[in-house]
Design an enzyme around this catalytic site. Structure first.
Site, PDB file in Angstrom:
ATOM      1  N   HIS A 224     -37.056 -52.760  15.132  1.00 42.35           N
ATOM      2  CA  HIS A 224     -35.769 -52.347  15.694  1.00 42.35           C
ATOM      3  C   HIS A 224     -35.543 -50.846  15.515  1.00 42.35           C
ATOM      4  CE1 HIS A 224     -33.769 -51.734  11.806  1.00 42.35           C
ATOM      5  NE2 HIS A 224     -34.382 -52.848  11.400  1.00 42.35           N
TER       6      HIS A 224
ATOM      7  N   GLU B 273     -35.140 -60.493   9.124  1.00 42.18           N
ATOM      8  CA  GLU B 273     -35.658 -59.745   7.989  1.00 42.18           C
ATOM      9  C   GLU B 273     -35.594 -60.617   6.738  1.00 42.18           C
ATOM     10  OE1 GLU B 273     -37.652 -57.929   6.582  1.00 42.18           O
ATOM     11  OE2 GLU B 273     -36.938 -55.881   6.902  1.00 42.18           O
TER      12      GLU B 273
END
Length: 194
Positions: free
Chosen positions: A9, A85
């Site tokens: 990201h 994550e």
């Protein structure tokens, strides 16, 4: 063989503040992060065919990065919580200077410890293997020819280790994976699944 394009990201507002993000869902991209997402979309579009599936973590910063990629490919985003994550427990939201050192438990590999009461790399690897097992069958019982995966630094390092035939204990934390990074792997459809 499947060509897998992995994208970290773009810079988030918490990256900018040097805060540990973990599984915080609502951390958006910064202005620079949005530019990095656009740049990543251009790089990805040069690597894969239009319509290539775009899988993404369901966390805001990943989805905001996946949006211009999916638009460039004319594909829908397929959010998947298994691509989140690593959960960092009580460390999430803290800056490095706010962390309290934790002793490593005796006789346990540090990759198997859930620091801050969060998730261990072993747990990240288990959900990554589950994702890969489904990916191996997503094209009428076969792996797709190409796939894009948008995710997060440490979770992507675990996924890359599995794709390369290594374990979660053999993650390459020296691998340069900056915000908006685009890297590729070829995958047989079996590595990392078992």
């Amino acid at each position: 063989m499947t060509l897998i394009v992995l994208v970290r990201h773009g810079q988030s507002t918490w990256n900018l503040e040097h805060r540990l993000q973990g599984q915080r869902m609502d951390v958006p991209l910064s202005g620079l992060g949005r530019q990095q997402a656009q740049a990543a979309a251009g790089r990805v579009a040069g690597l894969v065919s239009p319509g290539t599936p775009v899988f993404s973590s369901d966390q805001d910063r990943a989805l905001q990065t996946a949006a211009p990629i999916a638009a460039a490919l004319g594909a829908a985003i397929r959010p998947d919580p298994r691509l989140r994550e690593q959960d960092l427990g009580t460390m999430e939201g803290l800056t490095p200077d706010q962390l309290t050192p934790e002793p490593a438990p005796e006789g346990i590999d540090i990759a198997d410890v859930g620091w801050g009461g969060g998730e261990s790399l072993a747990e990240v690897a288990a959900r990554s293997r589950s994702f890969l097992a489904d990916l191996a069958l997503c094209d009428h019982g076969h792996p797709p020819a190409q796939a894009v995966i948008v995710g997060h630094g440490d979770a992507l390092r675990v996924l890359i280790a599995l794709l390369d035939g290594r374990t979660h204990r053999e993650c390459d934390f020296t691998l340069e994976l900056g915000n908006g990074a685009v890297i590729t792997r070829t995958w047989t459809g079996t590595a990392g699944v078992a």
